[in-house]
Scaffold this motif. Structure first.
Motif, PDB file in Angstrom:
ATOM      1  N   ILE A  69       0.868  -1.171   0.000  1.00  0.00           N
ATOM      2  CA  ILE A  69       0.000   0.000   0.000  1.00  0.00           C
ATOM      3  C   ILE A  69       0.902   1.217   0.000  1.00  0.00           C
ATOM      4  O   ILE A  69       1.787   1.340   0.849  1.00  0.00           O
ATOM      5  CB  ILE A  69      -0.945   0.011   1.216  1.00  0.00           C
ATOM      6  CG1 ILE A  69      -1.870  -1.200   1.152  1.00  0.00           C
ATOM      7  CG2 ILE A  69      -1.734   1.306   1.271  1.00  0.00           C
ATOM      8  CD1 ILE A  69      -2.809  -1.317   2.320  1.00  0.00           C
ATOM      9  N   ASP A  72       1.121   8.516  -2.220  1.00  0.00           N
ATOM     10  CA  ASP A  72       2.050   9.441  -2.871  1.00  0.00           C
ATOM     11  C   ASP A  72       1.939  10.834  -2.261  1.00  0.00           C
ATOM     12  O   ASP A  72       1.165  11.063  -1.326  1.00  0.00           O
ATOM     13  CB  ASP A  72       1.828   9.458  -4.386  1.00  0.00           C
ATOM     14  CG  ASP A  72       0.487  10.025  -4.798  1.00  0.00           C
ATOM     15  OD1 ASP A  72       0.217  10.068  -5.997  1.00  0.00           O
ATOM     16  OD2 ASP A  72      -0.301  10.435  -3.922  1.00  0.00           O
ATOM     17  N   ARG A  76      -2.831  10.291  -2.877  1.00  0.00           N
ATOM     18  CA  ARG A  76      -3.522   9.181  -3.547  1.00  0.00           C
ATOM     19  C   ARG A  76      -3.035   7.860  -2.980  1.00  0.00           C
ATOM     20  O   ARG A  76      -1.844   7.689  -2.725  1.00  0.00           O
ATOM     21  CB  ARG A  76      -3.290   9.245  -5.054  1.00  0.00           C
ATOM     22  CG  ARG A  76      -3.935  10.461  -5.722  1.00  0.00           C
ATOM     23  CD  ARG A  76      -3.707  10.405  -7.216  1.00  0.00           C
ATOM     24  NE  ARG A  76      -2.277  10.488  -7.515  1.00  0.00           N
ATOM     25  CZ  ARG A  76      -1.694  11.500  -8.132  1.00  0.00           C
ATOM     26  NH1 ARG A  76      -2.412  12.512  -8.541  1.00  0.00           N
ATOM     27  NH2 ARG A  76      -0.416  11.489  -8.358  1.00  0.00           N
ATOM     28  N   TYR A  78      -2.560   3.742  -3.282  1.00  0.00           N
ATOM     29  CA  TYR A  78      -2.401   2.662  -4.250  1.00  0.00           C
ATOM     30  C   TYR A  78      -2.318   1.344  -3.499  1.00  0.00           C
ATOM     31  O   TYR A  78      -1.552   1.220  -2.539  1.00  0.00           O
ATOM     32  CB  TYR A  78      -1.128   2.854  -5.079  1.00  0.00           C
ATOM     33  CG  TYR A  78      -1.127   4.106  -5.915  1.00  0.00           C
ATOM     34  CD1 TYR A  78      -0.660   5.304  -5.397  1.00  0.00           C
ATOM     35  CD2 TYR A  78      -1.588   4.086  -7.216  1.00  0.00           C
ATOM     36  CE1 TYR A  78      -0.660   6.456  -6.163  1.00  0.00           C
ATOM     37  CE2 TYR A  78      -1.589   5.231  -7.987  1.00  0.00           C
ATOM     38  CZ  TYR A  78      -1.125   6.408  -7.454  1.00  0.00           C
ATOM     39  OH  TYR A  78      -1.132   7.550  -8.208  1.00  0.00           O
ATOM     40  N   ASP A  80      -1.246  -2.386  -4.275  1.00  0.00           N
ATOM     41  CA  ASP A  80      -0.550  -3.187  -5.295  1.00  0.00           C
ATOM     42  C   ASP A  80      -0.532  -2.474  -6.644  1.00  0.00           C
ATOM     43  O   ASP A  80      -0.933  -3.010  -7.664  1.00  0.00           O
ATOM     44  CB  ASP A  80      -1.171  -4.580  -5.419  1.00  0.00           C
ATOM     45  CG  ASP A  80      -0.804  -5.479  -4.261  1.00  0.00           C
ATOM     46  OD1 ASP A  80      -1.556  -6.424  -4.005  1.00  0.00           O
ATOM     47  OD2 ASP A  80       0.228  -5.241  -3.608  1.00  0.00           O
ATOM     48  N   ASP A  81      -0.073  -1.247  -6.647  1.00  0.00           N
ATOM     49  CA  ASP A  81       0.093  -0.415  -7.854  1.00  0.00           C
ATOM     50  C   ASP A  81      -1.210  -0.056  -8.547  1.00  0.00           C
ATOM     51  O   ASP A  81      -1.199   0.443  -9.674  1.00  0.00           O
ATOM     52  CB  ASP A  81       1.046  -1.077  -8.860  1.00  0.00           C
ATOM     53  CG  ASP A  81       2.437  -1.264  -8.290  1.00  0.00           C
ATOM     54  OD1 ASP A  81       3.099  -2.224  -8.688  1.00  0.00           O
ATOM     55  OD2 ASP A  81       2.857  -0.439  -7.439  1.00  0.00           O
ATOM     56  N   ALA A  82      -2.351  -0.293  -7.933  1.00  0.00           N
ATOM     57  CA  ALA A  82      -3.641   0.101  -8.496  1.00  0.00           C
ATOM     58  C   ALA A  82      -4.212   1.223  -7.625  1.00  0.00           C
ATOM     59  O   ALA A  82      -4.333   1.076  -6.407  1.00  0.00           O
ATOM     60  CB  ALA A  82      -4.602  -1.084  -8.536  1.00  0.00           C
ATOM     61  N   ALA A  83      -4.569   2.340  -8.270  1.00  0.00           N
ATOM     62  CA  ALA A  83      -5.114   3.473  -7.526  1.00  0.00           C
ATOM     63  C   ALA A  83      -6.479   3.116  -6.937  1.00  0.00           C
ATOM     64  O   ALA A  83      -7.303   2.473  -7.581  1.00  0.00           O
ATOM     65  CB  ALA A  83      -5.242   4.682  -8.445  1.00  0.00           C
ATOM     66  N   VAL A  84      -6.686   3.518  -5.691  1.00  0.00           N
ATOM     67  CA  VAL A  84      -7.939   3.242  -4.983  1.00  0.00           C
ATOM     68  C   VAL A  84      -8.435   4.546  -4.379  1.00  0.00           C
ATOM     69  O   VAL A  84      -7.675   5.257  -3.724  1.00  0.00           O
ATOM     70  CB  VAL A  84      -7.712   2.184  -3.872  1.00  0.00           C
ATOM     71  CG1 VAL A  84      -8.988   1.945  -3.097  1.00  0.00           C
ATOM     72  CG2 VAL A  84      -7.188   0.894  -4.449  1.00  0.00           C
ATOM     73  N   ASP A  85      -9.725   4.867  -4.604  1.00  0.00           N
ATOM     74  CA  ASP A  85     -10.307   6.060  -3.995  1.00  0.00           C
ATOM     75  C   ASP A  85     -10.497   5.829  -2.498  1.00  0.00           C
ATOM     76  O   ASP A  85     -10.559   4.688  -2.030  1.00  0.00           O
ATOM     77  CB  ASP A  85     -11.660   6.368  -4.627  1.00  0.00           C
ATOM     78  CG  ASP A  85     -11.530   6.752  -6.100  1.00  0.00           C
ATOM     79  OD1 ASP A  85     -12.507   6.534  -6.829  1.00  0.00           O
ATOM     80  OD2 ASP A  85     -10.475   7.263  -6.484  1.00  0.00           O
TER      81      ASP A  85
END
Length: 145
Positions: A69, A72, A76, A78, A80-85
Motif C-alpha cells: 500500500i 504518494d 492518492r 495505491y 498493489d500499484d492500483a489506484a484506490v479512492d
C-alpha cells in the motif's frame, strides 16, 4: 624578662593530631545520593517500549507476497500499484482480509511519501485496523551513513 611560651616539662599534654577519619558524614551523604538515584531512575524511563530492529537487518523471508500500500505526495492511495479512492479503500481492504482469513494473516507493507500529511497515513492505518489487517510494516529507505 622574656615574654614567650613557657617550656612544658612533660610530653603529651597538648593535643595530639587525630589519625582517624570520621566516615559518618561520608556515609550520610552516600545514603542520601542512593535514595535520590533510587527515586529518579524509574522516572527517567518514559515512553512506549518498542523493540526496534537493527539498521543493518536483512530482509525477512516471506512465504507469500505481501500487499503493498503506497501513499504518494498528493495523497492518492495505491493498493498493489492500483489506484484506490478513499471511498473504495475500506471495501478493498476487507476483500484482502477475507482472502487471507486462514491461519497466516497477510503482511501489509505501507509506504508513504515523506511530504504527506501524518493524518492521511493514520487514516489508512485506521482502515487497515478496522478491516482486521494488523500485520503492518512501515517501509522506509535506509539512512545514508
Amino acid at each position: 624578662m622574656a615574654m614567650g611560651p613557657l617550656p612544658s616539662s612533660g610530653r603529651g599534654r597538648g593535643r595530639a593530631p587525630m589519625a582517624e577519619i570520621n566516615v559518618t558524614p561520608l556515609v550520610d551523604v552516600m545514603l542520601v545520593l542512593l535514595i535520590i538515584f533510587m527515586i529518579t531512575a524509574p522516572l527517567l524511563m518514559t515512553g512506549v517500549p518498542v523493540n526496534l530492529p537493527d539498521s543493518r537487518a536483512k530482509a525477512l523471508e516471506q512465504p507469500k507476497k505481501p500487499v503493498q500500500i503506497a501513499i504518494d505526495a498528493q495523497g492518492r492511495v495505491y493498493v498493489d500499484d492500483a489506484a484506490v479512492d478513499d471511498a473504495q479503500l475500506a471495501a478493498r481492504l476487507e476483500q484482502i482480509a477475507q482472502q487471507s482469513a486462514g491461519a497466516d494473516p497477510t503482511q501489509i507493507f505501507l509506504r508513504a511519501d515523506r511530504a504527506i500529511d501524518y493524518g492521511k497515513v493514520m487514516q489508512v492505518m485506521g482502515e487497515l485496523n478496522r478491516a482486521g489487517l494488523n500485520k503492518v510494516a512501515l517501509v522506509s529507505t535506509p539512512a545514508a551513513e
